[in-house]
Design a protein around this motif. Structure first.
Motif, PDB file in Angstrom:
ATOM      1  N   GLY A 102       0.797  -1.234   0.000  1.00 56.45           N
ATOM      2  CA  GLY A 102       0.000   0.000   0.000  1.00 56.45           C
ATOM      3  C   GLY A 102       0.826   1.280   0.000  1.00 56.45           C
ATOM      4  O   GLY A 102       0.286   2.359   0.215  1.00 56.45           O
ATOM      5  N   ARG A 104       2.676   4.319  -1.764  1.00 60.10           N
ATOM      6  CA  ARG A 104       2.571   5.013  -3.048  1.00 60.10           C
ATOM      7  C   ARG A 104       3.667   6.082  -3.182  1.00 60.10           C
ATOM      8  O   ARG A 104       3.618   6.909  -4.099  1.00 60.10           O
ATOM      9  CB  ARG A 104       1.165   5.640  -3.202  1.00 60.10           C
ATOM     10  CG  ARG A 104       0.063   4.589  -3.279  1.00 60.10           C
ATOM     11  CD  ARG A 104       0.177   3.686  -4.510  1.00 60.10           C
ATOM     12  NE  ARG A 104      -0.845   2.649  -4.530  1.00 60.10           N
ATOM     13  CZ  ARG A 104      -0.677   1.403  -4.055  1.00 60.10           C
ATOM     14  NH1 ARG A 104       0.481   1.044  -3.517  1.00 60.10           N
ATOM     15  NH2 ARG A 104      -1.651   0.526  -4.116  1.00 60.10           N
ATOM     16  N   CYS A 135       2.615   6.341  -8.415  1.00 55.81           N
ATOM     17  CA  CYS A 135       3.504   6.528  -7.255  1.00 55.81           C
ATOM     18  C   CYS A 135       4.448   7.712  -7.440  1.00 55.81           C
ATOM     19  O   CYS A 135       4.804   8.065  -8.558  1.00 55.81           O
ATOM     20  CB  CYS A 135       4.361   5.282  -7.028  1.00 55.81           C
ATOM     21  SG  CYS A 135       3.402   3.887  -6.436  1.00 55.81           S
ATOM     22  N   LYS A 325       2.828  -2.858   8.679  1.00 59.49           N
ATOM     23  CA  LYS A 325       1.965  -1.696   8.489  1.00 59.49           C
ATOM     24  C   LYS A 325       0.687  -1.781   9.339  1.00 59.49           C
ATOM     25  O   LYS A 325       0.231  -0.774   9.869  1.00 59.49           O
ATOM     26  CB  LYS A 325       1.609  -1.589   7.011  1.00 59.49           C
ATOM     27  CG  LYS A 325       0.982  -0.288   6.643  1.00 59.49           C
ATOM     28  CD  LYS A 325       0.793  -0.188   5.135  1.00 59.49           C
ATOM     29  CE  LYS A 325      -0.457   0.568   4.806  1.00 59.49           C
ATOM     30  NZ  LYS A 325      -1.356  -0.174   3.933  1.00 59.49           N
ATOM     31  N   THR A 341      -3.475   5.206   1.880  1.00 58.19           N
ATOM     32  CA  THR A 341      -2.763   4.759   0.678  1.00 58.19           C
ATOM     33  C   THR A 341      -2.886   5.890  -0.327  1.00 58.19           C
ATOM     34  O   THR A 341      -3.921   6.052  -0.972  1.00 58.19           O
ATOM     35  CB  THR A 341      -3.392   3.465   0.126  1.00 58.19           C
ATOM     36  OG1 THR A 341      -3.228   2.446   1.112  1.00 58.19           O
ATOM     37  CG2 THR A 341      -2.717   3.013  -1.166  1.00 58.19           C
TER      38      THR A 341
END
Ligand code: 5AD
Length: 348
Positions: A102, A104, A135, A325, A341
């Protein structure tokens, strides 16, 4: 106490104080003032970013460094440091893992290592951006030429982190060897901005020789430079440096400064750094509560992490481990924040 409250109110309103006023605020800290300051910083942060915390996947690509910064564990002169470099393949697989988790934003950080030429990095950047167009890529690879920064930007780099380390030239010289130039460091920061990067500066809190006057100068620098990101964390001694017996910076002072920086430049992206998490079990939460809105867990391969030792006992497991995470999400949820995210660009 009253004068400090007035200064916090002035900072909240005008985003600026004089050098003397900053120094007064720093010299007269108390837990009451810190709490007052923190509440203002929290209010401002919520106006810009709500209760969102941005995460960045940190990839430590190399601990080879040509510089010999007096405080740093991976300084070139440290013969006890076992060196490593990640290949393009290694780095891409860290990104793949990060994307699935997740993340980015990928932060490629390393020492000043000539192995990573413009052509190596441009080819890598193009691959990352082609595979993950949603990203952002942040580079943190030290001082390079204007042309180099420009090429890397054209190849897809979005952001660049380069801590200024000390806005006082006198302090800068005490923390760095003679062949390093304060002026060049500042020039690099302005070059990066001109080229179009989102730029981060920053400094260590409680570094040897550092006084509150020096920190007031850092704050004046931040006022003028208006960085998109600002990385500050406590100084922590490393056993293979001349500063091995110096005392570490504190959570309390770092958090006080995080709040001030949030008020100086409300949209700034402020990480609760690994160093803050290293000196105290709840350092990161304290940082977030003081106005930080970014965390940068580690995506590097496990064997690289131990070798990227900037200071003693640097965390790379537990909450610093990108794979954990969920646990991080849980901890932040407990204090009312939400990990998202998201590329997490700076609000303009
Ligand atoms: N303690 C805390 N931070 C450190 N850094 C380097 N050495 C130390 C240390 N001993 C910080 C520097 C550098 C960043 C990558 O890590 O500010 O810019």
């Amino acid at each position: 106490m009253n004068k400090s409250i007035q200064l916090v109110d002035k900072l909240y309103k005008f985003h600026s104080l004089t050098l003397e006023e900053y120094q007064y605020l720093l010299d007269n800290r108390s837990s009451e003032i810190a709490l007052y300051l923190r509440k203002k910083a929290d209010k401002v942060r919520r106006e810009y970013y709500g209760n969102k915390i941005f995460i960045r996947g940190l990839i430590e690509i190399s601990n080879v460094c040509k510089n010999d910064c007096l405080y740093c564990g991976i300084r070139g002169g440290n013969v006890n440091c076992e060196r490593y470099r990640l290949s393009e393949k290694n780095i891409l697989s860290c990104c793949e893992n990060g994307y699935e988790l997740g993340f980015r934003t990928f932060v490629l950080q390393g020492g000043e290592d000539g192995f990573y030429t413009d052509s190596f990095l441009c080819s890598l950047l193009k691959k990352i951006k082609a595979k993950y167009p949603d990203c952002a890529v942040t580079l943190s690879l030290g001082e390079r030429s204007y042309e180099s920064y420009k090429k890397l930007f054209s190849a897809g780099a979005d952001r660049y982190l380069l801590r200024h380390e000390a806005a006082s030239e006198e302090l800068y010289k005490k923390l760095h060897p003679e062949n390093m130039s304060y002026r060049n460091r500042i020039k690099c920061l302005y070059d990066l901005k001109e080229i179009g990067y989102q730029v981060g500066c920053g400094f260590m809190v409680g570094a040897p020789f550092q006084t509150t006057k020096h920190i007031a100068e850092d704050l004046k620098f931040i006022e003028g430079f208006k960085p998109d990101m600002c990385g500050i964390g406590p100084f922590i001694p490393h056993k293979d440096t001349v500063f091995k017996n110096e005392k570490a910076g504190s959570v309390e002072f770092t958090c006080f400064l995080l709040s001030i920086i949030r008020l100086i430049h409300p949209p700034v992206l402020l990480p609760a750094t690994t160093a803050l998490g290293t000196i105290s079990e709840n350092g990161r939460e304290e940082g977030i509560l003081s106005g930080a809105n970014v965390v940068m867990p580690n995506l590097s391969p496990t064997d690289a992490r131990e070798k990227y030792s900037l200071y003693d006992n640097k965390l790379s497991t537990g909450l610093e481990n990108a794979s954990n995470k969920k646990e991080l999400e849980e901890r932040f949820k407990n204090i009312g924040f939400e990990i998202v995210t998201d590329k997490g660009d700076v609000k303009k």
